[in-house]
Motif scaffolding. Structure first.
Motif, short mmCIF file in Angstrom:
data_model
loop_
_atom_site.label_atom_id
_atom_site.label_comp_id
_atom_site.label_asym_id
_atom_site.label_seq_id
_atom_site.Cartn_x
_atom_site.Cartn_y
_atom_site.Cartn_z
N HIS A 98 7.99 6.55 10.45
CA HIS A 98 7.44 5.21 10.20
C HIS A 98 8.45 4.15 10.64
O HIS A 98 9.65 4.42 10.71
CB HIS A 98 7.03 5.01 8.74
CG HIS A 98 8.10 5.31 7.72
ND1 HIS A 98 7.88 5.23 6.38
CD2 HIS A 98 9.40 5.68 7.85
CE1 HIS A 98 8.98 5.53 5.72
NE2 HIS A 98 9.93 5.81 6.60
N SER A 100 9.27 1.81 8.90
CA SER A 100 10.04 1.43 7.71
C SER A 100 11.48 1.92 7.82
O SER A 100 12.36 1.44 7.10
CB SER A 100 9.40 1.99 6.44
OG SER A 100 8.07 1.58 6.31
N GLN A 103 13.81 -1.01 8.13
CA GLN A 103 13.83 -2.09 7.11
C GLN A 103 15.22 -2.40 6.57
O GLN A 103 15.68 -3.54 6.60
CB GLN A 103 13.00 -1.65 5.91
CG GLN A 103 11.56 -2.01 5.95
CD GLN A 103 10.93 -1.77 4.58
OE1 GLN A 103 11.60 -1.80 3.55
NE2 GLN A 103 9.63 -1.58 4.58
N ARG A 122 4.51 12.17 13.71
CA ARG A 122 4.19 12.94 12.50
C ARG A 122 3.47 14.22 12.84
O ARG A 122 2.54 14.21 13.66
CB ARG A 122 3.27 12.14 11.57
CG ARG A 122 3.98 11.03 10.88
CD ARG A 122 3.10 10.37 9.86
NE ARG A 122 3.61 9.03 9.61
CZ ARG A 122 3.01 8.12 8.87
NH1 ARG A 122 1.85 8.41 8.30
NH2 ARG A 122 3.56 6.95 8.69
N GLN A 136 3.34 1.88 15.21
CA GLN A 136 3.22 1.05 14.00
C GLN A 136 3.89 -0.29 14.22
O GLN A 136 4.79 -0.41 15.06
CB GLN A 136 3.94 1.72 12.82
CG GLN A 136 3.17 2.84 12.18
CD GLN A 136 3.82 3.29 10.87
OE1 GLN A 136 5.05 3.28 10.74
NE2 GLN A 136 3.01 3.70 9.91
N GLU A 138 5.83 -2.93 11.68
CA GLU A 138 6.32 -3.20 10.34
C GLU A 138 6.53 -4.70 10.22
O GLU A 138 7.00 -5.33 11.18
CB GLU A 138 7.69 -2.50 10.19
CG GLU A 138 8.23 -2.47 8.81
CD GLU A 138 7.75 -1.21 8.07
OE1 GLU A 138 7.01 -0.39 8.65
OE2 GLU A 138 8.13 -1.08 6.90
N PHE A 195 3.72 3.91 -2.61
CA PHE A 195 4.78 4.19 -1.62
C PHE A 195 6.10 4.13 -2.37
O PHE A 195 6.24 3.32 -3.31
CB PHE A 195 4.81 3.11 -0.50
CG PHE A 195 3.58 3.08 0.35
CD1 PHE A 195 3.30 4.09 1.26
CD2 PHE A 195 2.68 2.01 0.25
CE1 PHE A 195 2.15 4.06 2.05
CE2 PHE A 195 1.53 1.98 1.03
CZ PHE A 195 1.27 3.00 1.93
N PHE A 197 8.77 2.84 -1.50
CA PHE A 197 9.57 1.64 -1.22
C PHE A 197 8.92 0.34 -1.66
O PHE A 197 9.50 -0.72 -1.49
CB PHE A 197 9.92 1.58 0.28
CG PHE A 197 8.94 2.32 1.17
CD1 PHE A 197 9.09 3.67 1.42
CD2 PHE A 197 7.86 1.65 1.72
CE1 PHE A 197 8.18 4.37 2.22
CE2 PHE A 197 6.95 2.34 2.52
CZ PHE A 197 7.11 3.70 2.77
N THR A 198 7.69 0.39 -2.19
CA THR A 198 7.05 -0.84 -2.66
C THR A 198 6.39 -0.64 -4.01
O THR A 198 5.99 0.47 -4.37
CB THR A 198 5.95 -1.30 -1.66
OG1 THR A 198 5.11 -0.19 -1.36
CG2 THR A 198 6.54 -1.86 -0.38
N GLY A 217 -0.47 0.13 5.33
CA GLY A 217 0.08 0.26 3.98
C GLY A 217 1.00 -0.92 3.76
O GLY A 217 1.61 -1.43 4.70
N CYS A 218 1.11 -1.38 2.50
CA CYS A 218 1.96 -2.55 2.26
C CYS A 218 2.27 -2.66 0.78
O CYS A 218 1.77 -1.90 -0.04
CB CYS A 218 1.25 -3.81 2.74
SG CYS A 218 -0.26 -4.20 1.82
N GLY A 219 3.12 -3.61 0.45
CA GLY A 219 3.42 -3.84 -0.95
C GLY A 219 4.61 -4.74 -1.13
O GLY A 219 5.16 -5.28 -0.17
N ALA A 238 6.41 -6.14 2.35
CA ALA A 238 6.51 -5.38 3.59
C ALA A 238 5.16 -4.76 3.88
O ALA A 238 4.37 -4.47 2.97
CB ALA A 238 7.55 -4.28 3.44
N PHE A 239 4.85 -4.62 5.17
CA PHE A 239 3.64 -3.87 5.54
C PHE A 239 3.96 -2.99 6.74
O PHE A 239 4.92 -3.25 7.48
CB PHE A 239 2.46 -4.80 5.85
CG PHE A 239 2.65 -5.67 7.09
CD1 PHE A 239 2.46 -5.15 8.37
CD2 PHE A 239 3.03 -7.00 6.97
CE1 PHE A 239 2.63 -5.95 9.50
CE2 PHE A 239 3.21 -7.80 8.10
CZ PHE A 239 3.00 -7.27 9.36
N GLY A 240 3.17 -1.94 6.92
CA GLY A 240 3.28 -1.07 8.10
C GLY A 240 1.86 -0.82 8.60
O GLY A 240 1.04 -0.25 7.89
N1 PHE Z 1 5.66 3.16 5.94
C1 PHE Z 1 4.34 3.24 5.38
C2 PHE Z 1 3.54 4.29 6.18
O1 PHE Z 1 3.91 4.60 7.27
C3 PHE Z 1 3.60 1.92 5.48
C4 PHE Z 1 4.26 0.85 4.65
C5 PHE Z 1 5.19 -0.01 5.20
C6 PHE Z 1 3.92 0.71 3.32
C7 PHE Z 1 5.78 -1.01 4.43
C8 PHE Z 1 4.49 -0.27 2.54
C9 PHE Z 1 5.42 -1.13 3.11
O2 PHE Z 1 2.54 4.80 5.73
#
Ligand code: PHE
Length: 373
Positions: A98, A100, A103, A122, A136, A138, A195, A197-198, A217-219, A238-240
């Motif tokens: 990812h 992330s 980050q 993956r 992705q 981010e 997740f 990280f969030t 995904g985010c948070g 953060a979001f991905g």
């Molecule tokens: N890294 C997560 C994923 O690949 C997405 C994500 C990024 C979620 C940043 C929350 C914050 O699924």
């Protein structure tokens, strides 16, 4: 294609077909749907945040385990760390799974608004929305106390609200453009999720090909990540975002393998800055289904099976699905998988499919410790 796993190094599970994708950087091609989408998202952030977001799209996809997992608080026993889910170059180096993975470094260097776009890798099952390499973007935004103090809500709620507002605005920017006449352009929904990280964490899903599909995904960033980067009094979101999946919806691209096609009939349909172009499939070629049944062993995983099939059939495999599963009185478990072969570009001959299937059977038997039935 023969060399499914590089056996010389037991900690390396990157097949040649995946290795050869490194450096292709579809996200940096302005005429490719992934590059067109990246640029459109850049435009949205530039317009809505006055150019504050710093953009990175050339960070190396080969990263330390520490960056990919530890720095974003992924627990030691989390499945995503397994060889079954992630490509390891060696015991301490992975192909990032990812964006992330970047980050923590960027926060540490002092960035407070940034977008990171890149190829991610993956191990997974095979169907029209899963491919072992995808892209992705981010996004991370850090707030300072004066931003939420005036609002009267707590820091976390403030960041969560801003995050959803920002991403809903993005959806509007992307889908609003060419669906003006179309009332229910796309169906979307927020789903609560987890997740490492969030917290809180959310996913955005879009209804596509008769299913809800996760597109991002985010948070609200875990405080521990901010603290470690020296940001003690801040809150961040953060979001991905999965670029292929969003592009599939936007351009009506029915299968994720198409993004890798060099066929002119695909590539010529997209051009820089044109987000609205609807993909016109070249005549649809017929699929061919082959079933195979075997007794599995404890070490069997579907991801390993898919890696073998992909290693032999490459992009000719469209889907691998479990169609039967039972355990007999002796406790042996049998799986029957259906493999759909279909080229995006031409009709396949019986002969070549039979040859592929024969190869798949032989390799599955030799490498996966199963007994064909
Ligand atoms: N890294 C997560 C994923 O690949 C997405 C994500 C990024 C979620 C940043 C929350 C914050 O699924």
């Amino acid at each position: 294609m023969e060399n499914v796993v590089r056996e010389s190094d037991p900690t390396n599970n990157v097949p040649d077909a995946i290795f050869s994708k490194l450096g292709l950087q579809l996200h940096r091609r302005d005429n490719h749907p992934i590059g067109i989408l990246k640029n459109a998202i850049y435009d949205y952030f530039d317009e809505s945040h006055g150019g504050k977001f710093v953009k990175f799209d050339d960070l190396c996809p080969i990263v330390d385990v520490k960056k990919n997992f530890d720095d974003v608080l992924v627990p030691d026993d989390h499945v995503s760390r397994s060889y079954n889910d992630t490509y390891y170059v060696d015991a301490s180096t992975v192909l990032r799974c990812h964006t992330s993975a970047h980050q923590a470094d960027l926060l540490r260097s002092g960035h407070t608004h940034f977008l990171v776009t890149g190829d991610v890798y993956r191990r997974d099952s095979i169907d029209s929305t899963h491919y072992p390499v995808f892209h992705q973007m981010e996004g991370v935004r850090v707030f300072s106390p004066d931003e939420w103090l005036a609002s009267g809500v707590d820091a976390t709620s403030y960041a969560a609200m801003d995050l959803k507002k920002t991403l809903e605005g993005l959806a509007q920017h992307l889908f609003g453009i060419f669906h003006k006449s179309d009332h229910c352009a796309v169906d979307m929904r927020w789903v609560d999720t987890y997740f490492p990280f969030t917290s809180p964490s959310f996913e955005l899903e879009i209804y596509f090909q008769e299913k809800w599909m996760e597109v991002l995904g985010c948070g609200v960033t875990e405080q521990a990540i901010l603290k470690r980067s020296g940001k003690i009094d801040n809150v961040a979101w953060a979001f991905g975002l999965g670029l292929e999946r969003l592009a599939m919806v936007l351009f009506e691209i029915p299968d994720i393998r198409l993004f890798w096609s060099t066929d002119q009939r695909f590539t010529s349909q997209f051009s820089e800055g044109k987000l609205g172009a609807k993909f016109k499939p070249f005549s649809k070629f017929p699929p061919c289904y082959k079933d195979m049944s075997f007794w599995i062993s404890d070490s069997f995983t579907e991801n390993n099976l898919c890696e073998v099939v992909r290693g032999i059939a490459g992009d000719l495999v469209e889907e691998v699905s479990l169609i039967d599963n039972f355990t007999n009185k002796k406790g042996q478990t049998s799986h029957c998988y259906r493999i759909a072969y279909r080229s995006m570009e031409r009709s396949l001959t019986d002969e070549e499919i039979n040859q592929l299937q024969w190869n798949v059977r032989e390799t599955v038997q030799n490498k996966l410790n199963v007994i064909l039935r």
